[in-house]
Design an enzyme around this catalytic site. Structure first.
Site, mmCIF file in Angstrom:
data_model
loop_
_atom_site.group_PDB
_atom_site.id
_atom_site.type_symbol
_atom_site.label_atom_id
_atom_site.label_comp_id
_atom_site.label_asym_id
_atom_site.label_seq_id
_atom_site.Cartn_x
_atom_site.Cartn_y
_atom_site.Cartn_z
ATOM 1 N N TYR A 152 -0.944 -0.554 9.994
ATOM 2 C CA TYR A 152 -1.142 -0.926 8.583
ATOM 3 C C TYR A 152 0.063 -0.526 7.736
ATOM 4 C CZ TYR A 152 -3.560 -1.016 4.027
ATOM 5 O OH TYR A 152 -3.930 -1.254 2.717
ATOM 6 N N SER B 116 0.841 -1.195 0.000
ATOM 7 C CA SER B 116 0.000 0.000 0.000
ATOM 8 C C SER B 116 0.874 1.242 0.000
ATOM 9 C CB SER B 116 -0.896 0.017 1.246
ATOM 10 O OG SER B 116 -1.597 1.247 1.347
ATOM 11 N N LYS C 102 2.527 -3.027 5.686
ATOM 12 C CA LYS C 102 2.562 -2.953 4.221
ATOM 13 C C LYS C 102 3.963 -2.635 3.692
ATOM 14 C CE LYS C 102 -1.648 -3.931 2.932
ATOM 15 N NZ LYS C 102 -1.888 -5.224 2.242
#
Length: 304
Positions: free
Chosen positions: A165, A152, A169
């Site tokens: 997150y 991401s 990622k």
């Protein structure tokens, strides 16, 4: 069905909805047999959508394709090994894995709990490791295979309130590069895609300003099916010479992303002191500093 993936077997995690579902459907449409994995969980990881994997399998079979469902958790190494075993038992081999499963537990860092950090890293980073590690033995025996991991721009570039997150990622990008290096001798490729699409993951974005509302409106125009073509190419024989790369896919655009490399350097005979670092090194290096951007600052034009 015949197509670019005829005769191949693909495992797609988190394929009960969103990007994973569209990749699974597209893979079957290109001739692949598909293992549709989905825990049947909510965005935060709670089991709430039992039957999601089976529903996608039914769609594939209704269209004349071949698929089986798997409801294991990618965060469990034993469950990951079972996914690979299911593929081999049902279809005789495994040619490609798409590590797509994910959850979100967003929050500003100073409010983030250990539990929320741990849960997100376990699914994204550990999950990608678990499934890739299980597939690696099969790929080595076959002397070939493809791993496609979902990273991401929240990790590659940055984003607010997503320390868990973002860390996971960006870790996936490093994991993918290490896999590409280690498994090259067995003709195994490993690449990342940073997808832009409206899905279960992005549906949790808070809309509390007109600017955020406009951002969400643009995201809603980016369909998850737009991610599938790049993933299927990387899984195909035509993509066998592409490995260790990071791509982004946004509507009709495909990007190859940069990877960290030195951009400027300074040298001082006899070494440095804190004072000379302040007087010489930092002023000389400052032109190479990276701004404190978030993803939207870098991808700041309308998707095409």
């Amino acid at each position: 069905m015949t197509g670019m993936l005829t005769g191949k077997v693909m495992l797609v995690t988190g394929a009960g909805g969103g990007i994973g579902r569209d990749i699974a459907l597209a893979a079957a449409g290109q001739g692949a047999a598909v293992v549709v994995n989905d825990l049947g969980a909510s965005l935060k990881g709670d089991r709430s959508e039992a039957g999601a994997a089976a529903a996608v399998v039914a769609e594939i079979e209704a269209a004349g394709g071949r698929a089986i469902a798997n409801t294991g958790s990618v965060s469990d190494p034993d469950a990951a090994r079972q996914m690979v075993s299911d593929a081999v038992e049902a279809f005789g081999r495994l040619d490609a894995v798409v590590n797509n499963a994910g959850i979100l537990r967003d929050g500003f860092f100073h409010k983030m709990t250990y539990e929320d950090f741990d849960a997100v890293v376990k699914v994204h980073l550990y999950g990608s490791f678990n499934v890739s590690r299980a597939a690696a033995d099969q790929f080595r025996a076959q002397e070939g295979g493809a791993l496609i991991h979902m990273t991401s721009t929240s990790g590659l570039i940055g984003n607010l309130a997503q320390a868990n997150y973002s860390a996971a990622k960006l870790g996936i990008a490093a994991l993918s590069k290490s896999i590409a290096l280690d498994l090259k001798r067995w003709n195994v490729t490993s690449n990342c895609i940073a997808p832009f699409a409206w899905s279960r993951m992005t549906s949790s974005i808070k809309v509390d300003t007109p600017e955020q509302a406009e951002r969400v409106r643009k995201l809603q125009e980016m369909k998850p099916a737009k991610i599938a073509p790049l993933a299927l190419y990387l899984a195909s024989d035509q993509g066998r010479d592409v490995t260790g790369q990071i791509f982004a896919s946004r509507n009709n655009e495909i990007f190859v992303m940069s990877q960290p490399r030195p951009v400027r350097s300074v040298h001082r005979d006899g070494g440095w002191t804190p004072e000379t670092v302040a007087e010489h090194a930092m002023p000389a290096l400052r032109a190479g500093f990276v701004p404190l951007d978030v993803s939207a600052d870098v991808f700041n034009w309308d998707p095409v």
